[in-house]
Write an enzyme that holds these catalytic residues in place. Structure first.
Site, PDB file in Angstrom:
ATOM      1  N   THR A  56       0.810  -1.214   0.000  1.00 22.04           N
ATOM      2  CA  THR A  56       0.000   0.000   0.000  1.00 22.04           C
ATOM      3  C   THR A  56       0.848   1.272   0.000  1.00 22.04           C
ATOM      4  O   THR A  56       0.447   2.293  -0.546  1.00 22.04           O
ATOM      5  CB  THR A  56      -0.904  -0.023   1.262  1.00 22.04           C
ATOM      6  OG1 THR A  56      -1.697  -1.197   1.179  1.00 22.04           O
ATOM      7  CG2 THR A  56      -1.801   1.174   1.352  1.00 22.04           C
ATOM      8  N   THR A 108       2.303  -4.427   4.464  1.00 21.87           N
ATOM      9  CA  THR A 108       2.353  -4.595   5.918  1.00 21.87           C
ATOM     10  C   THR A 108       2.085  -6.026   6.382  1.00 21.87           C
ATOM     11  O   THR A 108       2.492  -6.407   7.473  1.00 21.87           O
ATOM     12  CB  THR A 108       1.328  -3.665   6.607  1.00 21.87           C
ATOM     13  OG1 THR A 108       0.044  -3.935   6.053  1.00 21.87           O
ATOM     14  CG2 THR A 108       1.684  -2.223   6.419  1.00 21.87           C
ATOM     15  N   ASP A 109       1.412  -6.823   5.553  1.00 23.80           N
ATOM     16  CA  ASP A 109       0.996  -8.158   6.013  1.00 23.80           C
ATOM     17  C   ASP A 109       2.169  -9.001   6.509  1.00 23.80           C
ATOM     18  O   ASP A 109       2.073  -9.667   7.532  1.00 23.80           O
ATOM     19  CB  ASP A 109       0.280  -8.927   4.895  1.00 23.80           C
ATOM     20  CG  ASP A 109      -1.133  -8.419   4.652  1.00 23.80           C
ATOM     21  OD1 ASP A 109      -1.481  -7.365   5.211  1.00 23.80           O
ATOM     22  OD2 ASP A 109      -1.877  -9.082   3.901  1.00 23.80           O
ATOM     23  N   LYS A 160       2.495  -7.691  13.194  1.00 25.86           N
ATOM     24  CA  LYS A 160       1.284  -6.935  12.853  1.00 25.86           C
ATOM     25  C   LYS A 160       0.190  -7.428  13.777  1.00 25.86           C
ATOM     26  O   LYS A 160      -0.264  -8.569  13.661  1.00 25.86           O
ATOM     27  CB  LYS A 160       0.920  -7.177  11.379  1.00 25.86           C
ATOM     28  CG  LYS A 160      -0.319  -6.434  10.903  1.00 25.86           C
ATOM     29  CD  LYS A 160      -0.459  -6.526   9.387  1.00 25.86           C
ATOM     30  CE  LYS A 160      -1.736  -5.834   8.927  1.00 25.86           C
ATOM     31  NZ  LYS A 160      -1.782  -5.598   7.485  1.00 25.86           N
TER      32      LYS A 160
HETATM   33  N1  ASP Z   1      -1.906  -6.977   1.640  1.00 23.18           N
HETATM   34  C1  ASP Z   1      -1.075  -5.812   1.521  1.00 23.18           C
HETATM   35  C2  ASP Z   1       0.374  -6.262   1.599  1.00 23.18           C
HETATM   36  O1  ASP Z   1       0.808  -6.695   2.619  1.00 23.18           O
HETATM   37  C3  ASP Z   1      -1.396  -4.803   2.571  1.00 23.18           C
HETATM   38  C4  ASP Z   1      -0.429  -3.641   2.618  1.00 23.18           C
HETATM   39  O2  ASP Z   1       0.179  -3.281   1.658  1.00 23.18           O
HETATM   40  O3  ASP Z   1      -0.274  -3.065   3.665  1.00 23.18           O
HETATM   41  O4  ASP Z   1       1.058  -6.140   0.636  1.00 23.18           O
END
Ligand code: ASP
Length: 425
Positions: free
Chosen positions: A86, A161-162, A240
């Site tokens: 993101t 973030t995942d 997380k």
């Molecule tokens: N699902 C996405 C990822 O981890 C969420 C994000 O970008 O924060 O790439």
């Protein structure tokens, strides 16, 4: 609905039978009009229900190449390596697609404050969701870090973030003798949303690199709901803990390294970190074709669930409590558990089977209950470790790749801050 007198990106007001909605007109389907609300969310409005549409303002294409990327002599150089997610993504109002911004010009246009903190270089490594990251990507990143470290004072990795905590742990092990900071930065909300955390997280990470002598892998994310500070979290201890909150990242069984304010103030919380040096960085990569299993203990387990790991190279058990697994046959209902114990014994003869806990915090201790003692006798390793399962999983893969003969010994030894002798509470 009459012929559209507005184009993608225009701010419009739509009156339907249910009320009025204001937002940005996005590429839409035949039957539904897509509107991006001020909150950043997209909604679809059935075209049949629309009574009228008012144009509020026309879309203004941002001016290009107006952002200053000239180098300043007194500033450090930071290389930003993009992997996707993101952070640093933006909606293209012509296509509606979320696109990654990755040239230094684009980054400085998006986050102009960066140019006063450091000279920015950048490179797109991947544009992927972090849930798709595999061991091979850790190695690709490590090699890029090695290259970039030759002419940078610090590296920022923009990352989904995942699985940001897993990558931080993997790089912590792979980058031996790291001599500059490597900070992973994510965002829970994309940069075109008013509540985005992308800018603040990136600015705090840059400030930390610019003003500290830290030389480890860490994660930088929002500290709380305000937009003033971030936390620098240890690479092998970050999880997380919330699926969407901007401050959802916590240090497990450890404390953050520092609080960083957007103005560059750094408040150290734990200063026992490696400092910048002239050490020679060495890459100890993870074998890409290793098969490491991960099984979570749960009620009503069957030994078949374990048997699949016979063809694997290693297995992590995410046990309950102090490091337990259902292996006790105490009545006719628990007959299956003897089979489970036998399967564990068969597995440990072939591959390392390591224990971690699904409790959020705390250390495992397989000496307290008979279950733990039986598991140890069966060959399960990992007693006394306070590593979170994500780090334990990565460490098992890394040890099998680099220290195959010493997995049992090194798994419970502290190598990169992942294990502490004394618990915090
Ligand atoms: N699902 C996405 C990822 O981890 C969420 C994000 O970008 O924060 O790439």
């Amino acid at each position: 609905m009459k012929k559209e007198a507005f184009s993608h990106g225009d701010l419009i007001e739509i009156t339907t039978f249910e009320g009025i909605k204001k937002g940005t007109y996005m590429p839409s389907s035949e039957k539904f009009l897509t509107l991006k609300l001020e909150s950043g969310y997209n909604i679809g409005i059935s075209k049949k229900k629309i009574k009228s549409i008012k144009l509020i303002s026309k879309y203004k294409k941002p001016k290009e190449n107006l952002c200053n990327v000239s180098k300043k002599k007194n500033l450090k150089t930071i290389t930003i390596l993009h992997t996707g997610g993101t952070i640093a993504s933006e909606v293209d109002y012509n296509t509606g697609a979320v696109t990654a911004k990755f040239t230094p010009e684009e980054l400085i246009c998006m986050f102009p404050e960066l140019s006063n903190i450091a000279n920015i270089e950048s490179k797109l490594i991947r544009n992927m969701f972090s849930e798709d990251i595999r061991f091979a990507h850790y190695n690709i990143l490590a090699k890029e870090i090695e290259k970039a470290s030759k002419n940078s004072d610090g590296i920022i990795i923009t990352h989904g973030t995942d699985t940001i905590g897993y990558t931080a742990a993997a790089l912590s092990f792979i980058l031996e003798n790291l001599n500059i900071p490597v900070i992973l930065v994510g965002a829970q909300r994309s940069s075109d949303r008013p509540s985005t955390d992308a800018a603040i997280n990136l600015i705090c990470a840059s400030q930390f690199i610019a003003k500290s002598n830290f030389a480890e892998v860490a994660v930088c994310m929002h500290e709380n709901m305000s937009d003033e500070s971030c936390l620098i979290l240890p690479g092998t201890r970050t999880r997380k803990c919330h699926s969407s909150r901007r401050d959802g990242f916590k240090a497990i069984n450890s404390s953050p390294i520092a609080q960083v304010k957007t103005d560059g103030t750094i408040n150290y919380i734990n200063s026992s970190f490696s400092k910048t040096s002239n050490l020679n960085l060495k890459l100890k990569l993870i074998k890409e074709n290793l098969k490491i299993g991960w099984i979570k203990s749960h009620p009503n387990m069957y030994s078949k669930e374990l048997e699949v790991y016979k063809s694997f190279d290693g297995l992590l058990i995410e046990g309950t409590g102090l490091g337990h697994f259902p292996i006790n046959s105490t009545d006719k209902e628990t007959k299956e558990h003897s089979k489970m114990l036998n399967t564990i014994k068969a597995l440990t003869k072939k591959i390392p089977v390591a224990m971690s806990t699904q409790a959020i915090s705390g250390r495992i201790n397989m000496n307290v209950y008979s279950t733990g003692r039986l598991l140890q006798e069966a060959g399960v390793i990992g007693n006394y470790s306070d590593m979170q399962p994500e780090t334990a999983y990565i460490k098992l893969a890394w040890l099998l790749s680099n220290h195959k003969k010493e997995v049992k010994k090194l798994f419970t030894e502290n190598l990169r801050g992942e294990i502490s002798k004394r618990s915090l509470e």
